[in-house]
Design an enzyme around this catalytic site. Structure first.
Site: not given
Length: 147
Positions: A8, A14, A122
């Protein structure tokens, strides 16, 4: 043994969550000897930082065990060692492809096997850590079905 890398932006939300989720799913399936699982970012912005506290809370709430984490940027050797690299959103793949072109054709969207999810958003911006974790869990379950 298959090496799975999750990426990420900064490796504090994440991808770190995906690493621990996938490890737990693989463990519950009794397949931990089949995989090496790790995570990285496409940026050095969060280098050395642990998992972002709201994501830690979401992981704990979901019963996903995690360790102290050290955020790192993906390197060429990380790419070379991976059998598959799963990215969270289009921004991640754009940056990753610029940093390390995918000559092995191993970059895949996290949601590749989960039609109900497009990009894994996100939570740094949305604040939706529980929702994002649910996306990661579902995608991880679907990824394991294909390995």
């Amino acid at each position: 043994m298959k090496t799975i890398l999750f990426i990420c932006h900064g490796n504090i939300c994440r991808s770190a969550a995906a690493e621990y989720v996938f490890k737990e799913i693989v463990k519950k399936a009794g397949r931990e000897n089949e995989f090496h699982i790790f995570s990285r970012g496409v940026s050095n912005e969060e280098y050395g930082n642990d998992i972002y506290p709201p994501m830690k809370r979401a992981l704990a709430k979901a019963g996903i065990p995690f360790d102290t984490h050290f955020a790192m940027k993906m390197s060429k050797s990380d790419y070379e060692s991976a059998d598959a690299i799963f990215y969270m959103d289009k921004s991640n793949i754009r940056i990753a492809s610029y940093l390390i072109p995918d000559t092995k054709k191993i970059y895949h969207p996290m949601s590749e096997f989960t039609p109900s999810v497009s990009d894994v958003e996100d939570p740094w911006y949305s604040g939706e850590f529980d929702h994002v974790l649910k996306q990661i869990i579902k995608c991880s379950e679907d990824i394991l079905k294909h390995f």
